[in-house]
Motif scaffolding. Sequence first.
Motif, PDB file in Angstrom:
ATOM      1  N   PHE A   5       0.780  -1.104  -0.318  1.00 26.21           N
ATOM      2  CA  PHE A   5       0.213   0.184  -0.424  1.00 26.21           C
ATOM      3  C   PHE A   5       0.828   1.188  -0.020  1.00 26.21           C
ATOM      4  CE2 PHE A   5      -3.592  -2.844   1.428  1.00 26.21           C
ATOM      5  CZ  PHE A   5      -4.617  -1.512   0.291  1.00 26.21           C
ATOM      6  N   ARG A   6       0.528   1.935  -0.686  1.00 26.56           N
ATOM      7  CA  ARG A   6       1.012   3.260  -0.623  1.00 26.56           C
ATOM      8  C   ARG A   6      -0.350   4.353  -0.612  1.00 26.56           C
ATOM      9  NH1 ARG A   6       5.074   5.404  -5.211  1.00 26.56           N
ATOM     10  NH2 ARG A   6       3.095   4.801  -6.532  1.00 26.56           N
TER      11      ARG A   6
ATOM     12  N   THR B  41      -4.900   2.707  -8.756  1.00 29.30           N
ATOM     13  CA  THR B  41      -5.564   3.615  -7.911  1.00 29.30           C
ATOM     14  C   THR B  41      -6.816   3.776  -7.655  1.00 29.30           C
ATOM     15  OG1 THR B  41      -3.524   4.339  -8.643  1.00 29.30           O
ATOM     16  CG2 THR B  41      -4.753   6.567  -8.078  1.00 29.30           C
ATOM     17  N   LEU B  42      -7.234   4.598  -6.525  1.00 25.51           N
ATOM     18  CA  LEU B  42      -8.837   5.236  -6.289  1.00 25.51           C
ATOM     19  C   LEU B  42      -8.284   5.852  -5.634  1.00 25.51           C
ATOM     20  CD1 LEU B  42     -12.004   4.187  -5.661  1.00 25.51           C
ATOM     21  CD2 LEU B  42     -10.929   3.076  -3.380  1.00 25.51           C
ATOM     22  N   ALA B  43      -8.656   7.058  -5.569  1.00 26.42           N
ATOM     23  CA  ALA B  43      -8.598   8.452  -4.843  1.00 26.42           C
ATOM     24  C   ALA B  43      -9.782   9.706  -4.431  1.00 26.42           C
ATOM     25  CB  ALA B  43      -8.039   9.470  -6.021  1.00 26.42           C
ATOM     26  N   THR B  44     -10.081  10.079  -3.918  1.00 26.07           N
ATOM     27  CA  THR B  44     -11.407  11.161  -4.134  1.00 26.07           C
ATOM     28  C   THR B  44     -10.692  12.286  -3.859  1.00 26.07           C
ATOM     29  OG1 THR B  44     -10.555  11.416  -1.176  1.00 26.07           O
ATOM     30  CG2 THR B  44     -12.533   9.520  -2.384  1.00 26.07           C
ATOM     31  N   GLN B  45     -11.733  13.230  -4.599  1.00 24.11           N
ATOM     32  CA  GLN B  45     -10.865  14.191  -4.651  1.00 24.11           C
ATOM     33  C   GLN B  45     -11.961  15.744  -4.705  1.00 24.11           C
ATOM     34  OE1 GLN B  45      -9.760  12.492  -9.047  1.00 24.11           O
ATOM     35  NE2 GLN B  45     -11.068  13.841  -9.745  1.00 24.11           N
TER      36      GLN B  45
ATOM     37  N   ALA C  29     -11.088   6.141 -10.516  1.00 24.63           N
ATOM     38  CA  ALA C  29     -10.486   4.795 -10.421  1.00 24.63           C
ATOM     39  C   ALA C  29      -9.626   4.425 -11.450  1.00 24.63           C
ATOM     40  CB  ALA C  29     -11.090   3.730  -9.849  1.00 24.63           C
ATOM     41  N   GLY C  30      -8.500   3.708 -11.593  1.00 28.43           N
ATOM     42  CA  GLY C  30      -7.494   3.567 -12.926  1.00 28.43           C
ATOM     43  C   GLY C  30      -6.393   2.659 -12.680  1.00 28.43           C
ATOM     44  N   LEU C  31      -6.003   3.150 -13.320  1.00 31.16           N
ATOM     45  CA  LEU C  31      -4.185   1.729 -13.437  1.00 31.16           C
ATOM     46  C   LEU C  31      -2.884   3.118 -13.879  1.00 31.16           C
ATOM     47  CD1 LEU C  31      -4.767  -1.435 -14.899  1.00 31.16           C
ATOM     48  CD2 LEU C  31      -4.419  -1.201 -12.811  1.00 31.16           C
ATOM     49  N   SER C  32      -2.184   2.752 -13.017  1.00 30.73           N
ATOM     50  CA  SER C  32      -0.573   4.092 -13.308  1.00 30.73           C
ATOM     51  C   SER C  32       0.412   3.307 -12.815  1.00 30.73           C
ATOM     52  CB  SER C  32      -0.543   5.212 -12.560  1.00 30.73           C
ATOM     53  OG  SER C  32      -0.343   3.944 -11.179  1.00 30.73           O
ATOM     54  N   TYR C  33       1.383   3.085 -14.363  1.00 32.16           N
ATOM     55  CA  TYR C  33       2.674   2.457 -14.369  1.00 32.16           C
ATOM     56  C   TYR C  33       3.850   3.720 -14.383  1.00 32.16           C
ATOM     57  CZ  TYR C  33       6.325   0.580 -16.815  1.00 32.16           C
ATOM     58  OH  TYR C  33       7.482  -0.462 -17.123  1.00 32.16           O
TER      59      TYR C  33
ATOM     60  N   GLY D  87      -9.327  25.956  -7.174  1.00 31.63           N
ATOM     61  CA  GLY D  87      -8.437  25.137  -6.509  1.00 31.63           C
ATOM     62  C   GLY D  87      -8.497  23.033  -6.611  1.00 31.63           C
ATOM     63  N   TRP D  88      -7.863  22.626  -5.937  1.00 33.11           N
ATOM     64  CA  TRP D  88      -8.142  21.024  -6.147  1.00 33.11           C
ATOM     65  C   TRP D  88      -7.051  20.421  -5.443  1.00 33.11           C
ATOM     66  CZ3 TRP D  88      -5.151  17.168  -8.831  1.00 33.11           C
ATOM     67  CH2 TRP D  88      -5.670  16.011  -8.995  1.00 33.11           C
ATOM     68  N   SER D  89      -7.915  19.326  -4.589  1.00 29.50           N
ATOM     69  CA  SER D  89      -7.417  18.678  -3.902  1.00 29.50           C
ATOM     70  C   SER D  89      -7.436  17.440  -3.982  1.00 29.50           C
ATOM     71  CB  SER D  89      -7.184  19.324  -2.213  1.00 29.50           C
ATOM     72  OG  SER D  89      -8.568  19.193  -1.755  1.00 29.50           O
ATOM     73  N   ARG D  90      -6.808  16.104  -3.655  1.00 33.73           N
ATOM     74  CA  ARG D  90      -6.855  14.960  -3.535  1.00 33.73           C
ATOM     75  C   ARG D  90      -5.773  14.414  -2.707  1.00 33.73           C
ATOM     76  NH1 ARG D  90      -7.257  12.195  -8.518  1.00 33.73           N
ATOM     77  NH2 ARG D  90      -5.999   9.862  -8.853  1.00 33.73           N
ATOM     78  N   VAL D  91      -6.556  12.820  -2.699  1.00 33.31           N
ATOM     79  CA  VAL D  91      -6.234  11.795  -1.693  1.00 33.31           C
ATOM     80  C   VAL D  91      -6.396  10.532  -2.684  1.00 33.31           C
ATOM     81  CG1 VAL D  91      -6.616  10.872   0.454  1.00 33.31           C
ATOM     82  CG2 VAL D  91      -7.194  13.085   0.395  1.00 33.31           C
ATOM     83  N   GLU D  92      -5.264   9.860  -2.042  1.00 32.43           N
ATOM     84  CA  GLU D  92      -4.789   9.467  -3.420  1.00 32.43           C
ATOM     85  C   GLU D  92      -4.832   7.512  -2.479  1.00 32.43           C
ATOM     86  OE1 GLU D  92      -1.904   8.140  -7.391  1.00 32.43           O
ATOM     87  OE2 GLU D  92      -3.188  10.400  -6.490  1.00 32.43           O
ATOM     88  N   TYR D  93      -5.017   6.567  -2.535  1.00 21.17           N
ATOM     89  CA  TYR D  93      -4.483   5.378  -2.151  1.00 21.17           C
ATOM     90  C   TYR D  93      -3.966   4.696  -3.716  1.00 21.17           C
ATOM     91  CZ  TYR D  93      -7.457   7.467   1.991  1.00 21.17           C
ATOM     92  OH  TYR D  93      -7.968   7.702   2.850  1.00 21.17           O
ATOM     93  N   GLN D  94      -3.192   4.322  -3.055  1.00 21.35           N
ATOM     94  CA  GLN D  94      -2.342   3.010  -4.306  1.00 21.35           C
ATOM     95  C   GLN D  94      -2.115   1.573  -4.318  1.00 21.35           C
ATOM     96  OE1 GLN D  94       0.571   5.526  -6.304  1.00 21.35           O
ATOM     97  NE2 GLN D  94      -0.257   6.338  -7.263  1.00 21.35           N
ATOM     98  N   TYR D  95      -2.570   0.896  -4.324  1.00 23.15           N
ATOM     99  CA  TYR D  95      -1.793  -0.693  -3.899  1.00 23.15           C
ATOM    100  C   TYR D  95      -0.791  -1.357  -5.808  1.00 23.15           C
ATOM    101  CZ  TYR D  95      -2.142  -5.536  -2.575  1.00 23.15           C
ATOM    102  OH  TYR D  95      -1.503  -7.134  -2.645  1.00 23.15           O
TER     103      TYR D  95
END
Length: 640
Positions: free
Chosen positions: A411-412, A472-476, A489-493, A455-463
Amino acid sequence: MSQAPAVLRGQVVDAETHQPIPNAQVGVADNRLGTSTNDDGRFVLAIPPAYQQARLEVALLGYRKHSQALPPLPGPELRIELRISPAALGEVQVTASVVGIVREAVARIPRNYPVRPTQLTGFYRESDNEPDGRPRYLVEGLLTVFKPGYQQRGDDGEIRIQQSRKVDLRPAGQLVRIDWAGGPFITQYGDFVHRRAQFIDLKHLRDYDYRLAPGSSYAGRPVFVVVFGPRAGNRRADFAGQMYIDQDTYAFLGAEWHYTAAGLGRSPNRADSRSLRVAYQPYAGRWHLKTVWWQTRARLPIGPPLNYFGEFLTTAIDTAQAARPDYVERAQYHDVFLRNAVAYDSAFWQGTTTLLPPESLRKALLDQQRQQRADSLFRPTTPSAAAGTAPGPAEPTQQPDNPLGRFFSRFRYGASVGAWPLAVARAELAVAYAPAGYRFGAQTTALITDQALTGWSRVEYQYELTRELTVTLATQYVFRQFSGRGWAAGLSYQHNLRPRHRPLYGRVGLAYTCQTVGRQLGTFTNPDDGLRVAGTNLGADRLSLRLQTQADALQPTLGLGLELSHKFELVADASYLLPLRTRTQLEIAEESGFFLTRSSATVDLPAADVSLRVNGQPGSTLPWRQQHWLLSVGLLYRLR
């Protein structure tokens, strides 16, 4: 020439034996000028005109302090006789002279300690013990310690773990495991000379009381034993203890100290007690770190108090111009030494630790009984050894597999801020809402001002599926004139572009995002207990209205990530929003009652029971429009 300093020459002798007294402290004007006597008891001191009317003081442990007015200068050699002090068998209070000793020792650090980078190789051990003394784990390691010159007090250097062996004696499957981090870094934080610890920092000398204590030798050398502690009523002093200063060279040979109550309160890692013991050794004309011993007692939020023990013993010193280790080879402060990835190699271990005689190793490390217990855990008997053949390398002790720990280790999480792409035009809104069949009704107006940046903020959770591919799953959230919630929600590399240096990651990603952006219109009284909107019961006494747009989009992303440490990564991303669907809505939400039970409903516009006028004209389009480019910068934190 009349303004040139005058030279004072003198000799200090014993008043009874008339033998010269070496290492006596000679000071003028409360030690603003000072020196010490040589083996013949002689000294030479240049006195500027400003101090030629001051008093001369001579002090040495075991003798009464001598004070007199300076004689006319220049003049013949001054003879000073010191008499034995009746207090020689107890502590001698000569605070001004002791502060002068400390100042002189600090001034001579560049002369007594390395000014060029050096490398230390050493043996490290730590354990985490229960209150009854039973270890929860035991770790031993071979460290390479890179140390910059001692004049560079702001640079701690680097640590590299060459080899290690470890055994975890905690119950398998334990859900909460509190592991000590940064243990090997005691070689940096315990080196009080290099860091100029507070009790030898010239800016903090006024916070401490210093006095000479009984004792005149340390490691076989004549020393000043200086006891230090907070001045009466002073809460700025973090430490209390004693240090040993060589009488010949004024080098700090060692110290032992503990944190005061005030120091524990200011420490970033709270503990019930913390004490240290440090010693230095001579090599190639300079003094180098020899041993560091550190013990901490901490009362943790969960479980009984724990006693942490750490120790480092130098086994080799390299004074060549050694290069700093690469980033990927450096230990990081937040790494847990218990779980480092270095493989156990018994043959290498035996060949390295024999640099020290077994007697010295046993005295400097834990007691022999624990050593034997650890050896039995690390070196199990093999069938070949039982048969009389030469045993092969021992295997590391295998710990029970912990699936839950492996799951959380992937987790990150992190947070970021940026600019949401929203184009806003100045407009006046007039809204009326009167649901058919109910008494509730609301009319309001709102003024929208021009705005170029939202302005925009984001809290992100990664597995991490792999080291490079992540779910990746995030709230904005958007803020300023508008507010709104969303998710993605999505994928990152990510791929490391600099594998042999501090990692710089190239990042690409694709996500599905849903975001609302709206303007609050006010709060209104609700006379209907049974009001239902879009199938949702809204029976609260107070309801709020809000105009908003809800946009669904695909979000491809390009960015960079710079690893600040093995735990933290600085990221910067640029995204492009590809709209899929956009809706204009009126949101009605409950504002009274327990917040966990409050409900809300939305009405898609245009709607029969909603009247919307923009700048006096009927319409269903709001005066803000989502653009495409989205920029953000943030931090990611890795749990393990």
